[in-house]
Structure formats: C-alpha cells, structure tokens
Enzyme design. Structure first.
Site, PDB file in Angstrom:
ATOM      1  N   HIS A 189      -5.784   3.313  -4.353  1.00  0.00           N
ATOM      2  CA  HIS A 189      -5.755   3.550  -2.902  1.00  0.00           C
ATOM      3  C   HIS A 189      -6.088   5.026  -2.615  1.00  0.00           C
ATOM      4  O   HIS A 189      -5.557   5.613  -1.684  1.00  0.00           O
ATOM      5  CB  HIS A 189      -4.370   3.170  -2.385  1.00  0.00           C
ATOM      6  CG  HIS A 189      -4.279   2.864  -0.932  1.00  0.00           C
ATOM      7  ND1 HIS A 189      -5.119   1.989  -0.281  1.00  0.00           N
ATOM      8  CD2 HIS A 189      -3.394   3.294   0.003  1.00  0.00           C
ATOM      9  CE1 HIS A 189      -4.758   1.905   0.989  1.00  0.00           C
ATOM     10  NE2 HIS A 189      -3.721   2.703   1.194  1.00  0.00           N
TER      11      HIS A 189
ATOM     12  N   HIS B  92       3.798  -2.112   3.333  1.00  0.00           N
ATOM     13  CA  HIS B  92       3.640  -0.730   2.890  1.00  0.00           C
ATOM     14  C   HIS B  92       4.859  -0.273   2.103  1.00  0.00           C
ATOM     15  O   HIS B  92       5.994  -0.536   2.505  1.00  0.00           O
ATOM     16  CB  HIS B  92       3.368   0.189   4.082  1.00  0.00           C
ATOM     17  CG  HIS B  92       2.032  -0.050   4.674  1.00  0.00           C
ATOM     18  ND1 HIS B  92       1.792  -1.088   5.539  1.00  0.00           N
ATOM     19  CD2 HIS B  92       0.852   0.581   4.484  1.00  0.00           C
ATOM     20  CE1 HIS B  92       0.510  -1.087   5.858  1.00  0.00           C
ATOM     21  NE2 HIS B  92      -0.080  -0.087   5.235  1.00  0.00           N
TER      22      HIS B  92
ATOM     23  N   ASP C 150       0.823  -1.203   0.000  1.00  0.00           N
ATOM     24  CA  ASP C 150       0.000   0.000   0.000  1.00  0.00           C
ATOM     25  C   ASP C 150       0.862   1.259   0.000  1.00  0.00           C
ATOM     26  O   ASP C 150       1.965   1.266   0.541  1.00  0.00           O
ATOM     27  CB  ASP C 150      -0.891   0.040   1.251  1.00  0.00           C
ATOM     28  CG  ASP C 150      -2.025  -0.958   1.223  1.00  0.00           C
ATOM     29  OD1 ASP C 150      -2.103  -1.759   0.272  1.00  0.00           O
ATOM     30  OD2 ASP C 150      -2.830  -0.954   2.170  1.00  0.00           O
ATOM     31  N   ASP C 151       0.313   2.321  -0.554  1.00  0.00           N
ATOM     32  CA  ASP C 151       0.758   3.711  -0.378  1.00  0.00           C
ATOM     33  C   ASP C 151       1.758   4.249  -1.394  1.00  0.00           C
ATOM     34  O   ASP C 151       1.927   5.449  -1.479  1.00  0.00           O
ATOM     35  CB  ASP C 151       1.309   3.981   1.021  1.00  0.00           C
ATOM     36  CG  ASP C 151       0.309   3.716   2.120  1.00  0.00           C
ATOM     37  OD1 ASP C 151      -0.892   3.611   1.829  1.00  0.00           O
ATOM     38  OD2 ASP C 151       0.734   3.598   3.286  1.00  0.00           O
TER      39      ASP C 151
ATOM     40  N   HIS D 274      -4.809   9.468  -0.255  1.00  0.00           N
ATOM     41  CA  HIS D 274      -4.805   8.588   0.925  1.00  0.00           C
ATOM     42  C   HIS D 274      -5.801   9.112   1.972  1.00  0.00           C
ATOM     43  O   HIS D 274      -5.510   9.218   3.152  1.00  0.00           O
ATOM     44  CB  HIS D 274      -3.394   8.485   1.525  1.00  0.00           C
ATOM     45  CG  HIS D 274      -3.212   7.274   2.390  1.00  0.00           C
ATOM     46  ND1 HIS D 274      -3.381   7.297   3.753  1.00  0.00           N
ATOM     47  CD2 HIS D 274      -2.896   6.000   2.071  1.00  0.00           C
ATOM     48  CE1 HIS D 274      -3.153   6.100   4.249  1.00  0.00           C
ATOM     49  NE2 HIS D 274      -2.861   5.284   3.235  1.00  0.00           N
TER      50      HIS D 274
END
Length: 183
Positions: free
Chosen positions: A64, A152, A13-14, A68
């Site tokens: 995503h 992440h 993620d991210d 965020h």
C-alpha cells in the site's frame, strides 16, 4: 465469481499499528477468517513484529506504498520507487493504491509488477462522521457475492471496528458467506 459460490474478500488497509492490528487479528482468529492486509511500508518498518504476526497467522499481504502516497500528487517514477521501497519489506505481488486512485500512467507501470486489487465496498470506517453502526450497515447494505470489503487498520477506525468488525463477521457468516484471499 461463479454464481454458485457465496464468498467475499475481507481487506484491511494502512497498518500495521499496535493500536488496532492485534484486535483485528484476534477477531479474525475468533471467527476463523483469513483476510488480506494492504500494508504501508513505514508501518511495517516500525512494527515488523505485527507484520510477522499477520504472516504467521496465515493472512495474505499486499503493498500500500511506503508512505501512503497518492498517485495524483507524484510522478509515475516517484510512485513506483516508493512502492518498491515498501515491497522490500512487504514482499507481495498484490498492490492497492492509497485512496483508490491512479493516473493511467501509474496504473500502466504498476500493473506490470503487481496484481492491483481495488474494492467494491468501502465501509467508511475511517470517517469521523460514520458511526460503528453505520459501518456495519454499509456491510449489510452493499455486500454481495464476490465483494471486496475494505476496512482500515488505523487509529481513525479502531473505535468503530471494536463493534463493527465482529458484528459484520457474524452477519456475513449468518448470510452464508465464505471468506477468501487473493492468489
């Protein structure tokens, strides 16, 4: 999952960001593993070369949101618009909400457009209280057939991932797990 299949899904993620994405991609290539990257639109905008590399390396991609953003702090329409803005860059049918939370109205709206992918194993690699060994221990303790494992692609995680990601991939392979991505 079929009880005779022994597989997990690795997700990140991210990202993408230059401080961690290249290391993650090189490590996945070294282990011949494909993963799913749930990317933040503004990071894709800033680092489109890394987005292209993820796609060229054959990894799955997911949305995503653009900034965020959390679903509890925004109206459903605002959240949907933010996610669509991200998807203009990401081009994916997969979605993961930041922080893993959505109000029912947001879920109802988002599931009309995307396949929503959550997780059952968060490594906690982002936590300042978690060590690299602790990240690895979380994988060893909680991975099971069909697990969706979340790491992440971030500044908070990279120092731990330099040890934990190769060690986790080694352990998962030793345990006989295959690696899958989402359809």
């Amino acid at each position: 999952m079929d009880k005779h299949e022994h597989a997990v899904y690795l997700t990140f993620d991210d990202g993408p960001i230059p401080e961690s994405t290249p290391f993650i991609l090189e490590t996945l290539k070294q282990f011949n593993v494909k993963a799913t990257f749930f990317m933040v639109g503004e990071n894709v905008l800033r680092h489109h070369d890394l987005y292209n590399r993820i796609v060229e390396d054959g990894h799955q991609i997911g949305n995503h949101t653009f900034n965020h953003i959390g679903a509890f702090k925004h109206w459903t329409l605002t959240y949907a618009i933010n996610s669509e803005k991200a998807n203009e860059l990401i081009h994916s049918h997969l979605f993961r909400p930041p922080h893993g939370w959505m109000r029912p109205s947001v879920y109802w709206w988002m599931q009309r457009r995307y396949k929503i992918i959550m997780w059952d194993l968060v490594t906690r690699d982002y936590s300042k209280w978690m060590t690299a060994q602790g990240v690895l221990n979380n994988v060893k303790r909680y991975a099971r057939n069909g697990s969706i494992i979340t790491f992440h692609d971030s500044l908070k995680s990279i120092d731990k991932l330099r040890f934990a990601l190769p060690a986790a991939l080694t352990w998962l392979k030793e345990e006989g797990y295959e690696f899958r991505t989402f359809e």
